[in-house]
Design a protein around this motif. Structure first.
Motif, PDB file in Angstrom:
ATOM      1  N   ALA A 196      58.516 -25.209  26.115  1.00 29.89           N
ATOM      2  CA  ALA A 196      58.025 -24.056  25.353  1.00 29.89           C
ATOM      3  C   ALA A 196      57.364 -24.508  24.054  1.00 29.89           C
ATOM      4  CB  ALA A 196      59.171 -23.091  25.053  1.00 29.89           C
ATOM      5  N   ILE A 197      57.967 -25.483  23.383  1.00 28.02           N
ATOM      6  CA  ILE A 197      57.398 -25.976  22.127  1.00 28.02           C
ATOM      7  C   ILE A 197      56.068 -26.666  22.384  1.00 28.02           C
ATOM      8  CG2 ILE A 197      57.727 -27.653  20.258  1.00 28.02           C
ATOM      9  CD1 ILE A 197      60.746 -26.924  20.394  1.00 28.02           C
ATOM     10  N   VAL A 198      56.020 -27.523  23.402  1.00 23.85           N
ATOM     11  CA  VAL A 198      54.773 -28.222  23.733  1.00 23.85           C
ATOM     12  C   VAL A 198      53.705 -27.213  24.140  1.00 23.85           C
ATOM     13  CG1 VAL A 198      53.705 -29.798  25.397  1.00 23.85           C
ATOM     14  CG2 VAL A 198      55.864 -30.414  24.327  1.00 23.85           C
ATOM     15  N   SER A 199      54.082 -26.227  24.928  1.00 23.21           N
ATOM     16  CA  SER A 199      53.132 -25.205  25.359  1.00 23.21           C
ATOM     17  C   SER A 199      52.593 -24.419  24.167  1.00 23.21           C
ATOM     18  CB  SER A 199      53.812 -24.264  26.353  1.00 23.21           C
ATOM     19  OG  SER A 199      52.942 -23.242  26.737  1.00 23.21           O
ATOM     20  N   GLY A 200      53.460 -24.050  23.255  1.00 23.17           N
ATOM     21  CA  GLY A 200      53.037 -23.316  22.068  1.00 23.17           C
ATOM     22  C   GLY A 200      52.116 -24.139  21.187  1.00 23.17           C
ATOM     23  N   GLN A 201      52.468 -25.417  20.997  1.00 28.21           N
ATOM     24  CA  GLN A 201      51.625 -26.282  20.174  1.00 28.21           C
ATOM     25  C   GLN A 201      50.258 -26.500  20.827  1.00 28.21           C
ATOM     26  OE1 GLN A 201      54.310 -29.630  19.808  1.00 28.21           O
ATOM     27  NE2 GLN A 201      54.813 -29.075  17.703  1.00 28.21           N
ATOM     28  N   PHE A 202      50.243 -26.697  22.125  1.00 28.87           N
ATOM     29  CA  PHE A 202      48.988 -26.884  22.854  1.00 28.87           C
ATOM     30  C   PHE A 202      48.120 -25.629  22.743  1.00 28.87           C
ATOM     31  CE2 PHE A 202      46.428 -26.623  26.757  1.00 28.87           C
ATOM     32  CZ  PHE A 202      45.692 -27.796  26.624  1.00 28.87           C
ATOM     33  N   GLY A 203      48.741 -24.478  22.887  1.00 33.33           N
ATOM     34  CA  GLY A 203      48.010 -23.219  22.769  1.00 33.33           C
ATOM     35  C   GLY A 203      47.396 -23.038  21.393  1.00 33.33           C
ATOM     36  N   LYS A 258      44.351 -25.497  21.073  1.00 35.58           N
ATOM     37  CA  LYS A 258      43.175 -25.026  21.807  1.00 35.58           C
ATOM     38  C   LYS A 258      42.568 -23.795  21.136  1.00 35.58           C
ATOM     39  CE  LYS A 258      41.809 -26.774  24.954  1.00 35.58           C
ATOM     40  NZ  LYS A 258      40.821 -27.868  24.982  1.00 35.58           N
ATOM     41  N   SER A 259      43.407 -22.914  20.604  1.00 37.60           N
ATOM     42  CA  SER A 259      42.904 -21.723  19.921  1.00 37.60           C
ATOM     43  C   SER A 259      42.123 -22.095  18.670  1.00 37.60           C
ATOM     44  CB  SER A 259      44.057 -20.794  19.552  1.00 37.60           C
ATOM     45  OG  SER A 259      44.691 -20.319  20.710  1.00 37.60           O
ATOM     46  N   PHE A 260      42.664 -23.033  17.886  1.00 40.88           N
ATOM     47  CA  PHE A 260      41.969 -23.457  16.675  1.00 40.88           C
ATOM     48  C   PHE A 260      40.654 -24.159  17.011  1.00 40.88           C
ATOM     49  CE2 PHE A 260      46.268 -23.365  14.511  1.00 40.88           C
ATOM     50  CZ  PHE A 260      46.002 -22.191  13.844  1.00 40.88           C
ATOM     51  N   GLU A 261      40.636 -24.948  18.086  1.00 48.20           N
ATOM     52  CA  GLU A 261      39.393 -25.594  18.505  1.00 48.20           C
ATOM     53  C   GLU A 261      38.351 -24.541  18.898  1.00 48.20           C
ATOM     54  OE1 GLU A 261      40.434 -28.297  21.656  1.00 48.20           O
ATOM     55  OE2 GLU A 261      41.482 -29.656  20.289  1.00 48.20           O
ATOM     56  N   VAL A 284      33.292 -12.677  20.229  1.00 44.05           N
ATOM     57  CA  VAL A 284      34.372 -12.387  21.182  1.00 44.05           C
ATOM     58  C   VAL A 284      35.276 -13.611  21.312  1.00 44.05           C
ATOM     59  CG1 VAL A 284      34.884 -11.911  23.611  1.00 44.05           C
ATOM     60  CG2 VAL A 284      33.107 -10.616  22.438  1.00 44.05           C
ATOM     61  N   SER A 285      34.671 -14.794  21.397  1.00 39.00           N
ATOM     62  CA  SER A 285      35.445 -16.030  21.501  1.00 39.00           C
ATOM     63  C   SER A 285      36.320 -16.242  20.272  1.00 39.00           C
ATOM     64  CB  SER A 285      34.503 -17.222  21.685  1.00 39.00           C
ATOM     65  OG  SER A 285      35.219 -18.427  21.721  1.00 39.00           O
ATOM     66  N   LEU A 286      35.775 -15.955  19.101  1.00 41.13           N
ATOM     67  CA  LEU A 286      36.546 -16.084  17.868  1.00 41.13           C
ATOM     68  C   LEU A 286      37.757 -15.162  17.891  1.00 41.13           C
ATOM     69  CD1 LEU A 286      36.580 -17.469  15.100  1.00 41.13           C
ATOM     70  CD2 LEU A 286      35.200 -15.584  14.237  1.00 41.13           C
ATOM     71  N   LYS A 287      37.573 -13.917  18.308  1.00 41.96           N
ATOM     72  CA  LYS A 287      38.676 -12.958  18.376  1.00 41.96           C
ATOM     73  C   LYS A 287      39.695 -13.362  19.440  1.00 41.96           C
ATOM     74  CE  LYS A 287      40.856  -9.188  17.341  1.00 41.96           C
ATOM     75  NZ  LYS A 287      41.602  -9.113  16.093  1.00 41.96           N
ATOM     76  N   LEU A 288      39.209 -13.771  20.615  1.00 40.77           N
ATOM     77  CA  LEU A 288      40.093 -14.181  21.697  1.00 40.77           C
ATOM     78  C   LEU A 288      40.952 -15.375  21.288  1.00 40.77           C
ATOM     79  CD1 LEU A 288      40.964 -13.964  24.694  1.00 40.77           C
ATOM     80  CD2 LEU A 288      39.103 -15.545  25.208  1.00 40.77           C
ATOM     81  N   ASN A 289      40.337 -16.368  20.655  1.00 39.60           N
ATOM     82  CA  ASN A 289      41.096 -17.531  20.232  1.00 39.60           C
ATOM     83  C   ASN A 289      42.066 -17.200  19.110  1.00 39.60           C
ATOM     84  OD1 ASN A 289      40.312 -20.023  21.788  1.00 39.60           O
ATOM     85  ND2 ASN A 289      38.301 -19.182  21.300  1.00 39.60           N
ATOM     86  N   SER A 290      41.720 -16.225  18.285  1.00 37.28           N
ATOM     87  CA  SER A 290      42.639 -15.771  17.252  1.00 37.28           C
ATOM     88  C   SER A 290      43.878 -15.131  17.876  1.00 37.28           C
ATOM     89  CB  SER A 290      41.931 -14.776  16.338  1.00 37.28           C
ATOM     90  OG  SER A 290      42.821 -14.211  15.420  1.00 37.28           O
ATOM     91  N   ILE A 291      43.678 -14.312  18.890  1.00 40.23           N
ATOM     92  CA  ILE A 291      44.798 -13.676  19.603  1.00 40.23           C
ATOM     93  C   ILE A 291      45.642 -14.738  20.308  1.00 40.23           C
ATOM     94  CG2 ILE A 291      45.384 -12.147  21.528  1.00 40.23           C
ATOM     95  CD1 ILE A 291      42.905 -10.455  20.663  1.00 40.23           C
ATOM     96  N   ASN A 292      44.981 -15.729  20.925  1.00 43.17           N
ATOM     97  CA  ASN A 292      45.711 -16.809  21.588  1.00 43.17           C
ATOM     98  C   ASN A 292      46.550 -17.607  20.594  1.00 43.17           C
ATOM     99  OD1 ASN A 292      44.743 -16.168  24.111  1.00 43.17           O
ATOM    100  ND2 ASN A 292      43.083 -17.657  24.064  1.00 43.17           N
ATOM    101  N   ALA A 293      46.017 -17.830  19.397  1.00 44.49           N
ATOM    102  CA  ALA A 293      46.772 -18.543  18.365  1.00 44.49           C
ATOM    103  C   ALA A 293      48.017 -17.751  17.962  1.00 44.49           C
ATOM    104  CB  ALA A 293      45.883 -18.806  17.144  1.00 44.49           C
ATOM    105  N   GLN A 294      47.867 -16.429  17.831  1.00 40.57           N
ATOM    106  CA  GLN A 294      49.016 -15.597  17.481  1.00 40.57           C
ATOM    107  C   GLN A 294      50.075 -15.642  18.588  1.00 40.57           C
ATOM    108  OE1 GLN A 294      47.154 -11.815  16.792  1.00 40.57           O
ATOM    109  NE2 GLN A 294      46.594 -12.311  14.680  1.00 40.57           N
ATOM    110  N   ALA A 295      49.630 -15.603  19.839  1.00 39.95           N
ATOM    111  CA  ALA A 295      50.572 -15.658  20.961  1.00 39.95           C
ATOM    112  C   ALA A 295      51.281 -17.003  21.005  1.00 39.95           C
ATOM    113  CB  ALA A 295      49.834 -15.403  22.277  1.00 39.95           C
ATOM    114  N   LEU A 353      56.219 -20.452  19.852  1.00 37.49           N
ATOM    115  CA  LEU A 353      56.928 -21.429  19.022  1.00 37.49           C
ATOM    116  C   LEU A 353      58.070 -20.774  18.257  1.00 37.49           C
ATOM    117  CD1 LEU A 353      53.973 -23.531  17.609  1.00 37.49           C
ATOM    118  CD2 LEU A 353      55.713 -24.280  19.231  1.00 37.49           C
ATOM    119  N   ASP A 354      57.833 -19.589  17.728  1.00 38.95           N
ATOM    120  CA  ASP A 354      58.861 -18.876  16.966  1.00 38.95           C
ATOM    121  C   ASP A 354      60.085 -18.582  17.843  1.00 38.95           C
ATOM    122  OD1 ASP A 354      59.825 -17.571  14.620  1.00 38.95           O
ATOM    123  OD2 ASP A 354      59.261 -15.631  15.488  1.00 38.95           O
ATOM    124  N   VAL A 355      59.841 -18.100  19.053  1.00 42.69           N
ATOM    125  CA  VAL A 355      60.947 -17.799  19.972  1.00 42.69           C
ATOM    126  C   VAL A 355      61.666 -19.084  20.368  1.00 42.69           C
ATOM    127  CG1 VAL A 355      61.498 -16.938  22.280  1.00 42.69           C
ATOM    128  CG2 VAL A 355      59.940 -15.649  20.819  1.00 42.69           C
TER     129      VAL A 355
END
Length: 110
Positions: A12-19, A22-25, A79-90, A95-97
């Protein structure tokens, strides 16, 4: 049983960090595309009328050449900027959970 929990938490931690990565990229790429289009629009509207304007155009050309070439249009970049922003929040929520779960496990085992 402990190794199953450890693997799940690590995953879960690795998945969250990877997400997040990728979102920031994706947000960086979309932001650069938007900036490049804005600079190109400014140049085409104003033209080059004097030496100072030519020097500015040369500087913008150097910047444009150093930026990656965009494949889409302004709408797709926004749209990509917004989508990646949402992905970063998710991903941050994952990571929080995961960190909360680790804390609960430590509290339970202590």
């Amino acid at each position: 049983m402990s190794s199953i929990i450890d693997n799940g938490i690590n995953s879960a931690i690795v998945s969250g960090q990877f997400g997040l990565q990728k979102s920031f990229e994706g947000m960086t790429q979309a932001s650069m595309n938007i900036a490049q289009r804005s600079a190109q629009s400014q140049v085409s509207e104003n033209g080059a009328g004097a030496v100072l304007a030519n020097a500015s155009l040369n500087g913008l050309q150097n910047i444009r050449d150093s930026l990656p070439q965009s494949a889409g249009n302004m709408t797709s970049d926004l749209v990509s900027l917004k989508l990646n922003s949402i992905n970063a929040q998710a991903s941050a929520k994952v990571l929080d959970v995961a960190f909360d779960t680790v804390g609960t496990i430590i509290d339970t085992l202590a």
